[in-house]
Design a protein around this motif. Structure first.
Motif, PDB file in Angstrom:
ATOM      1  N   ASP B  48       0.806  -1.223   0.000  1.00 43.90           N
ATOM      2  CA  ASP B  48       0.000   0.000   0.000  1.00 43.90           C
ATOM      3  C   ASP B  48       0.841   1.276   0.000  1.00 43.90           C
ATOM      4  N   ALA B  49       2.157   1.128  -0.014  1.00 46.18           N
ATOM      5  CA  ALA B  49       3.024   2.316   0.058  1.00 46.18           C
ATOM      6  C   ALA B  49       2.707   3.308  -1.064  1.00 46.18           C
ATOM      7  N   GLY B  50       2.277   2.765  -2.217  1.00 44.96           N
ATOM      8  CA  GLY B  50       1.968   3.617  -3.360  1.00 44.96           C
ATOM      9  C   GLY B  50       0.773   4.532  -3.135  1.00 44.96           C
ATOM     10  N   LYS B  51       0.023   4.281  -2.066  1.00 43.93           N
ATOM     11  CA  LYS B  51      -1.141   5.133  -1.789  1.00 43.93           C
ATOM     12  C   LYS B  51      -0.732   6.461  -1.164  1.00 43.93           C
ATOM     13  N   LEU B  52       0.482   6.490  -0.632  1.00 47.38           N
ATOM     14  CA  LEU B  52       0.928   7.729   0.030  1.00 47.38           C
ATOM     15  C   LEU B  52       1.258   8.802  -1.002  1.00 47.38           C
ATOM     16  N   VAL B  53       1.057  10.033  -0.601  1.00 44.39           N
ATOM     17  CA  VAL B  53       1.361  11.123  -1.532  1.00 44.39           C
ATOM     18  C   VAL B  53       1.947  12.288  -0.753  1.00 44.39           C
ATOM     19  N   TRP B  54       2.701  13.119  -1.448  1.00 43.74           N
ATOM     20  CA  TRP B  54       3.201  14.367  -0.865  1.00 43.74           C
ATOM     21  C   TRP B  54       3.073  15.450  -1.921  1.00 43.74           C
ATOM     22  N   ASP B  55       2.185  16.419  -1.687  1.00 42.53           N
ATOM     23  CA  ASP B  55       2.066  17.511  -2.644  1.00 42.53           C
ATOM     24  C   ASP B  55       1.772  18.817  -1.916  1.00 42.53           C
ATOM     25  N   GLU B  56       1.488  19.857  -2.688  1.00 46.44           N
ATOM     26  CA  GLU B  56       1.369  21.188  -2.076  1.00 46.44           C
ATOM     27  C   GLU B  56       0.088  21.363  -1.256  1.00 46.44           C
ATOM     28  N   ASN B  57      -0.816  20.365  -1.307  1.00 51.28           N
ATOM     29  CA  ASN B  57      -2.052  20.455  -0.523  1.00 51.28           C
ATOM     30  C   ASN B  57      -2.036  19.576   0.725  1.00 51.28           C
ATOM     31  N   CYS B  58      -0.852  19.135   1.122  1.00 51.53           N
ATOM     32  CA  CYS B  58      -0.757  18.261   2.305  1.00 51.53           C
ATOM     33  C   CYS B  58      -0.733  19.097   3.588  1.00 51.53           C
ATOM     34  N   PHE B  59      -1.729  19.968   3.750  1.00 47.83           N
ATOM     35  CA  PHE B  59      -1.732  20.885   4.894  1.00 47.83           C
ATOM     36  C   PHE B  59      -2.324  20.269   6.162  1.00 47.83           C
ATOM     37  N   THR B  60      -2.944  19.079   6.027  1.00 49.55           N
ATOM     38  CA  THR B  60      -3.601  18.485   7.193  1.00 49.55           C
ATOM     39  C   THR B  60      -2.567  18.014   8.227  1.00 49.55           C
ATOM     40  N   ASN B  61      -2.793  18.375   9.487  1.00 47.65           N
ATOM     41  CA  ASN B  61      -1.923  17.921  10.574  1.00 47.65           C
ATOM     42  C   ASN B  61      -2.368  16.522  10.981  1.00 47.65           C
ATOM     43  N   ILE B  62      -1.486  15.536  10.776  1.00 45.43           N
ATOM     44  CA  ILE B  62      -1.891  14.154  11.051  1.00 45.43           C
ATOM     45  C   ILE B  62      -1.338  13.635  12.379  1.00 45.43           C
ATOM     46  N   ALA B  63      -0.717  14.521  13.154  1.00 43.77           N
ATOM     47  CA  ALA B  63      -0.140  14.071  14.438  1.00 43.77           C
ATOM     48  C   ALA B  63      -1.206  13.449  15.333  1.00 43.77           C
ATOM     49  N   VAL B  64      -2.437  13.918  15.213  1.00 43.73           N
ATOM     50  CA  VAL B  64      -3.518  13.430  16.065  1.00 43.73           C
ATOM     51  C   VAL B  64      -3.732  11.920  15.888  1.00 43.73           C
ATOM     52  N   TYR B  65      -3.376  11.370  14.712  1.00 46.95           N
ATOM     53  CA  TYR B  65      -3.588   9.936  14.476  1.00 46.95           C
ATOM     54  C   TYR B  65      -2.613   9.057  15.245  1.00 46.95           C
TER      55      TYR B  65
END
Ligand code: SF4
Ligand code: SF4
Ligand code: FES
Lengths: 143, 289
Positions: B48-65
């Motif tokens: 599933d690694a291919g599902k990950l993405v990094w782009d200019e809209n990755c503004f969501t803070n995911i630390a909460v997860y």
């Protein structure tokens, strides 16, 4: 705001007093027959550190004209450091309320010991005058 | 910067970490056409690694997860996520050896075509701590990219505004709020299992959809976040009603820094500022002082 303020108007000031010092100080003011304005509504708490900031926020949001908080002098807290944590909390709370447009003269903190009936009376007089000068709190309660 | 290269490096890292069993899962972001920007995903299989993405809209803070998963977790974290993680470490909510931080260099994100909330005040493009670094060119070193914080100075605004102006700004935001509590859910520092606003059993904490309740909710939340908020703006980014109370939080950040010399999200071993005191603490604003 200021037009309808007259000298007769007595503000309602929610007052949190630590059981071990300020509450006893207020008691001493009473038994000593010292006079002060009938503006305060006293809530007795075990320690200034027990005062959840939400109590103060709630009082202001629900329309109290002012808030007075008094505990043991730094170093004299009966739970050792309750008032030391409270001191930071109160400083931050006061800044927060100021940012939200609640005049800093509505919310007051002080230290009064069990033997300081006079300083209790002085605090109540001073706070009452400051809140009276601001007029009623029109922030909360109403839509 | 090169988002494709960063995405590829991130996928390769996730694949390696999961295949080698270094971690049980990887927390990151995945494209989401329905909402128009990448949303959180937890992957457990190397495929599933291919599902990950990094782009200019990755503004969501995911630390909460990190708080909603267990085991050894890797997280693709930019500077603001890492500030939140550092705060959680300082508050003993995470164990450092259970967390693997894939540090993503971030030049500032875009939301709705504009710089994302918070990026204007971001002090650094580079995460404060990490176990693996992915620079903005996709390489394993951070590139030299300066950030120039240029947002509002709230203390200055406060000093130059009347009470009426301050109250107007506050109530304008308060009146938009519909008390949905999404801001709290998105906040990596709002992790209480029983939030005060849900404790309806206490009669004095009455919850109505009125202004007094909204004021009580937002001011109390701001108090709870004093010395803990890292200015990631997760709350502002998720609010569907466009409530923008960030200035309150920033005002407290400035106050805590000026008064106690403390900045949240820098030192994982620091004692939280509201959980400490000195005998010389300021009493500005106290009666007779
Ligand atoms: S997300 Fe917005 S509308 Fe919902 S509670 Fe928070 S500020 Fe209010
Ligand atoms: S608002 Fe306060 S009580 Fe509610 S989750 Fe956040 S920190 Fe906890
Ligand atoms: S016991 Fe009075 S302030 Fe703590």
């Amino acid at each position: 705001m200021s037009e309808n303020v007259n000298t007769e108007w007595t503000p309602r000031i929610v007052t949190f007093l630590c059981n071990w010092c300020s509450y006893a100080g207020a008691d001493l003011a009473g038994t000593s027959r010292l006079q002060y304005p009938p503006s305060i509504r006293v809530i007795r708490v075990p320690c200034s550190g027990r005062i959840n900031p939400q109590y103060i926020i709630k009082a202001i949001a629900d329309g109290a004209d002012g808030v007075l908080v008094s505990g043991c002098h730094p170093g004299d807290c009966h739970y050792l450091a309750g008032n030391m944590y409270a001191r930071r909390r109160f400083a931050v709370l006061k800044r927060l309320l100021t940012l939200a447009g609640i005049n800093s003269d509505r919310v007051h903190f002080t230290w009064v010991s069990a033997s300081e009936a006079e300083s209790f009376v002085r605090a109540v007089k001073e706070v009452t005058e400051k809140v009276r000068a601001l007029g009623p709190n029109d922030l909360g309660g109403m839509e | 910067m090169d988002y494709t290269a960063q995405t590829n490096a991130l996928r390769a890292a996730a694949d390696k970490l999961l295949s080698e069993g270094t971690v049980d899962c990887v927390i990151g972001l995945t494209p989401n056409e329905a909402v128009g920007f990448p949303t959180p995903i937890v992957i457990r299989n190397p495929e599933d690694a291919g599902k990950l993405v990094w782009d200019e809209n990755c503004f969501t803070n995911i630390a909460v997860y990190l708080l909603r998963t267990t085991g050894r977790r890797a997280i693709a974290a930019k500077a603001c996520d890492v500030r939140s993680i550092i705060n959680l470490l300082a508050e003993n909510q995470l164990k450092r050896d259970e967390i693997y931080i894939i540090g993503m260099q971030c030049p500032g994100m875009i939301k709705d075509g504009e710089p994302a909330p918070g990026c204007d005040q971001c002090p650094s493009s580079v995460p404060g701590i990490s176990d693996l670094t992915i620079g903005s060119d996709g390489s394993d070193t951070y590139q030299d990219e300066k950030m120039e914080p240029h947002g509002e100075n709230v203390t200055e605004w406060m000093e130059n505004s009347t009470d009426a102006e301050k109250k107007e700004r506050f109530l304008k935001e308060i009146d938009k709020c519909i008390l949905c509590f999404t801001c709290r859910q998105a906040c990596p520092a709002c992790y209480c299992t029983a939030c005060f606003i849900d404790r309806k059993a206490d009669p004095w904490r009455q919850i109505d959809a009125d202004r007094a309740t909204k004021i009580a909710f937002h001011l109390t939340r701001a108090m709870h976040l004093a010395g803990r908020c890292t200015d990631c703006c997760a709350c502002e980014k998720v609010c569907a009603s466009g409530v923008n109370l960030r200035y309150l939080y920033r005002g407290i950040i400035e106050f805590v820094s000026d008064t106690y010399g403390f900045t949240t999200g820098v030192d994982p071993d620091a004692r939280p500022v509201m959980n400490s005191f000195t005998s010389e603490d300021s009493e500005t604003g106290f009666l007779g002082r």
